[in-house]
Write a protein that holds these residues in place. Structure first.
Motif, PDB file in Angstrom:
ATOM      1  N   PHE A   4       0.828  -1.206   0.000  1.00 11.11           N
ATOM      2  CA  PHE A   4       0.000   0.000   0.000  1.00 11.11           C
ATOM      3  C   PHE A   4       0.864   1.258   0.000  1.00 11.11           C
ATOM      4  N   ASN A  23      -7.725   7.696  -6.334  1.00 11.79           N
ATOM      5  CA  ASN A  23      -6.819   6.601  -5.979  1.00 11.79           C
ATOM      6  C   ASN A  23      -6.526   6.588  -4.476  1.00 11.79           C
ATOM      7  N   PHE A  26      -9.529   5.163  -2.718  1.00 15.26           N
ATOM      8  CA  PHE A  26      -9.579   3.723  -2.976  1.00 15.26           C
ATOM      9  C   PHE A  26      -8.558   2.991  -2.114  1.00 15.26           C
ATOM     10  N   LEU A  27      -7.331   3.506  -2.047  1.00 15.34           N
ATOM     11  CA  LEU A  27      -6.289   2.861  -1.248  1.00 15.34           C
ATOM     12  C   LEU A  27      -6.634   2.864   0.234  1.00 15.34           C
ATOM     13  N   ILE A  29      -9.654   2.866   1.643  1.00 11.86           N
ATOM     14  CA  ILE A  29     -10.723   1.884   1.880  1.00 11.86           C
ATOM     15  C   ILE A  29     -10.194   0.469   1.728  1.00 11.86           C
ATOM     16  N   THR A  30      -9.453   0.242   0.665  1.00 10.20           N
ATOM     17  CA  THR A  30      -8.954  -1.101   0.379  1.00 10.20           C
ATOM     18  C   THR A  30      -7.970  -1.566   1.448  1.00 10.20           C
ATOM     19  N   GLU A  31      -7.126  -0.664   1.919  1.00  8.52           N
ATOM     20  CA  GLU A  31      -6.175  -1.049   2.962  1.00  8.52           C
ATOM     21  C   GLU A  31      -6.910  -1.458   4.236  1.00  8.52           C
ATOM     22  N   VAL A  33      -9.942  -2.683   4.464  1.00 12.68           N
ATOM     23  CA  VAL A  33     -10.582  -3.979   4.212  1.00 12.68           C
ATOM     24  C   VAL A  33      -9.531  -5.086   4.243  1.00 12.68           C
ATOM     25  N   PHE A  34      -8.392  -4.854   3.609  1.00 13.03           N
ATOM     26  CA  PHE A  34      -7.329  -5.850   3.560  1.00 13.03           C
ATOM     27  C   PHE A  34      -6.834  -6.188   4.971  1.00 13.03           C
ATOM     28  N   TYR A  37      -9.425  -8.193   6.796  1.00 14.89           N
ATOM     29  CA  TYR A  37      -9.456  -9.554   6.251  1.00 14.89           C
ATOM     30  C   TYR A  37      -8.287 -10.373   6.798  1.00 14.89           C
ATOM     31  N   TYR A 112      -8.322 -10.291 -12.912  1.00 15.21           N
ATOM     32  CA  TYR A 112      -8.846  -9.698 -11.682  1.00 15.21           C
ATOM     33  C   TYR A 112      -8.472 -10.538 -10.456  1.00 15.21           C
TER      34      TYR A 112
END
Length: 172
Positions: A4, A23, A26-27, A29-31, A33-34, A37, A112
């Motif tokens: 990240f 971007n 997005f990073l 939010i994605t971080e 979630v990651f 997880y 994907y």
């Protein structure tokens, strides 16, 4: 998680402010979630599919693979990811196996999920050897459909060049 920061550094060079901000969001939010997880997996003593492949690769590299097989055949190789490729290379090296792969770059659909078509289209460079055999006869679609789809697909320079032939034709 370290990736990240790399992605953020890359994004800092983005000149378009809208794209740069999008971007960043997005990073962020994605971080989150990651991390959630990964924490869930750790807290519940679980692993996911990529972890399974990575653990298997480590076991093979540590000399824990005991098999008499000397030939490996991989179907649908056009959808291979780097983690799967690393496992294949580790097994191949561990048992000095010959590797045969089968696939069709025109049917690659799992980018994907981490697949990289260049592992297929540049197989010889990746594995250090190889012979390409093309199957150009198909029975799936009519020649007219193949001509249209093939013309579209081959606009992508990274696709292997081939001319498919079908005995089927569209009836008037």
């Amino acid at each position: 998680v370290d990736k990240f920061e790399e992605f953020r550094r890359q994004n800092n060079t983005e000149e378009n402010q809208f794209t740069k901000k999008r971007n960043e969001l997005f990073l962020d939010i994605t971080e989150d979630v990651f991390i959630s997880y990964e924490n869930y997996l750790k807290d519940n003593e679980k692993i996911d599919f990529n972890d399974m492949i990575n653990h298997a690769t480590a076991l093979v590299e540590d000399g824990k693979l005991h098999t008499r097989f000397r030939y490996i055949i991989v179907d649908e190789y056009q959808d291979t990811s780097y983690t799967r490729y690393d496992l294949l290379k580790a097994i191949q090296k561990a048992v000095s196996a010959k590797v045969t792969v089968v696939g069709d770059d025109w049917q690659s659909i799992y980018a994907y999920a981490g697949s990289d078509i260049t592992l297929f289209t540049k197989f010889r460079e990746a594995m250090g050897y190889g012979q390409e055999l093309k199957i150009t006869r198909t029975y799936r679609n009519a020649q007219e459909v193949i001509d249209i789809a093939g013309g579209f697909i081959q606009k992508n320079d990274s696709q292997l060049k081939k001319a498919l032939v079908s005995p089927k034709h569209i009836q008037d």
